[in-house]
Design a protein around this motif. Sequence first.
Motif, PDB file in Angstrom:
ATOM      1  N   TRP A 177     -21.280  -1.187 127.703  1.00 29.95           N
ATOM      2  CA  TRP A 177     -20.600  -0.983 126.429  1.00 29.95           C
ATOM      3  C   TRP A 177     -19.305  -0.212 126.607  1.00 29.95           C
ATOM      4  O   TRP A 177     -18.291  -0.520 125.967  1.00 29.95           O
ATOM      5  CB  TRP A 177     -21.508  -0.262 125.428  1.00 29.95           C
ATOM      6  N   LEU A 187     -21.940   4.152 119.762  1.00 32.58           N
ATOM      7  CA  LEU A 187     -21.139   3.636 120.877  1.00 32.58           C
ATOM      8  C   LEU A 187     -19.707   4.136 120.794  1.00 32.58           C
ATOM      9  O   LEU A 187     -19.127   4.560 121.805  1.00 32.58           O
ATOM     10  CB  LEU A 187     -21.191   2.109 120.910  1.00 32.58           C
ATOM     11  N   HIS A 246     -27.029  -4.679 126.172  1.00 35.76           N
ATOM     12  CA  HIS A 246     -26.112  -4.153 127.192  1.00 35.76           C
ATOM     13  C   HIS A 246     -26.478  -2.711 127.531  1.00 35.76           C
ATOM     14  O   HIS A 246     -26.980  -1.973 126.678  1.00 35.76           O
ATOM     15  CB  HIS A 246     -24.656  -4.164 126.689  1.00 35.76           C
ATOM     16  N   TYR A 296     -17.994   6.661 123.498  1.00 34.10           N
ATOM     17  CA  TYR A 296     -16.758   6.230 124.161  1.00 34.10           C
ATOM     18  C   TYR A 296     -15.652   7.271 123.959  1.00 34.10           C
ATOM     19  O   TYR A 296     -14.961   7.647 124.916  1.00 34.10           O
ATOM     20  CB  TYR A 296     -16.304   4.865 123.635  1.00 34.10           C
ATOM     21  N   LEU A 310     -16.408  -3.287 117.031  1.00 33.64           N
ATOM     22  CA  LEU A 310     -17.804  -3.441 117.426  1.00 33.64           C
ATOM     23  C   LEU A 310     -18.619  -4.110 116.323  1.00 33.64           C
ATOM     24  O   LEU A 310     -19.406  -5.018 116.590  1.00 33.64           O
ATOM     25  CB  LEU A 310     -18.413  -2.079 117.789  1.00 33.64           C
ATOM     26  N   TYR A 322     -19.851  -7.936 117.403  1.00 35.67           N
ATOM     27  CA  TYR A 322     -21.147  -7.840 118.078  1.00 35.67           C
ATOM     28  C   TYR A 322     -22.243  -7.642 117.028  1.00 35.67           C
ATOM     29  O   TYR A 322     -21.990  -7.066 115.970  1.00 35.67           O
ATOM     30  CB  TYR A 322     -21.154  -6.681 119.085  1.00 35.67           C
ATOM     31  N   THR A 360     -29.495  -3.665 122.081  1.00 33.55           N
ATOM     32  CA  THR A 360     -28.157  -4.265 122.019  1.00 33.55           C
ATOM     33  C   THR A 360     -27.889  -5.305 123.096  1.00 33.55           C
ATOM     34  O   THR A 360     -26.887  -6.007 123.031  1.00 33.55           O
ATOM     35  CB  THR A 360     -27.059  -3.186 122.132  1.00 33.55           C
TER      36      THR A 360
END
Length: 190
Positions: A27, A60, A22, A64, A46, A50, A20
């Motif tokens: 992220w 992700l 990152h 999160y 996202l 992205y 990705t």
Amino acid sequence: MAKDSQAIEQEFIDTVVEKTGHTLAEWMDIIRSTGLSKSKEIHTHLKDNYPLNYAQATFLMGIYMNDGQPVYNPQVLFAKLFDGKQALLPIYEAFKAQVNSQLPSVVFAPTKSYISIEDKKIFACATMTPKLMRVGLDLGDIPFGEYVQKAKSLGAMPNLTHMIEVSSVNDVNNTLIQYVQQAHKRNHPV
């Protein structure tokens, strides 16, 4: 053998920079900076902003929403299953100990909504309610009764057709363990 959700998530975490561009911490900062707080909104943001595939955005978003921690961390999943239900922990521990004394190859794997009880195949589960533990079992066409009831609200595999409600350590008895052994044998014939 197919990878389980935990292995797939861990593989993503291990390769997040490569795949990705990152780090996981970056992220988390990117998502935090959006001010979004709902799973679907984060996932959509996202995907739309992205170069992530569906699974990457899902991992992700899940991490999160889980305070930056892996979603499939067994210790976290286990703790969440018993959050507010700590009184059931001694019942579960006695049950697990009895099962493992008779079936040492059996694994107890926490998921988001239940504990999967498996060997080569899932043959049982344990689901916590506010007052008792439900042991779901794959017992085939054994008739339902007062003790071995029709499964309900197990959150598990549809093959788990029966359940036994366990409300105290005293309910972890030979009868319960014999039914667990029967479900195991049904799914793991010699």
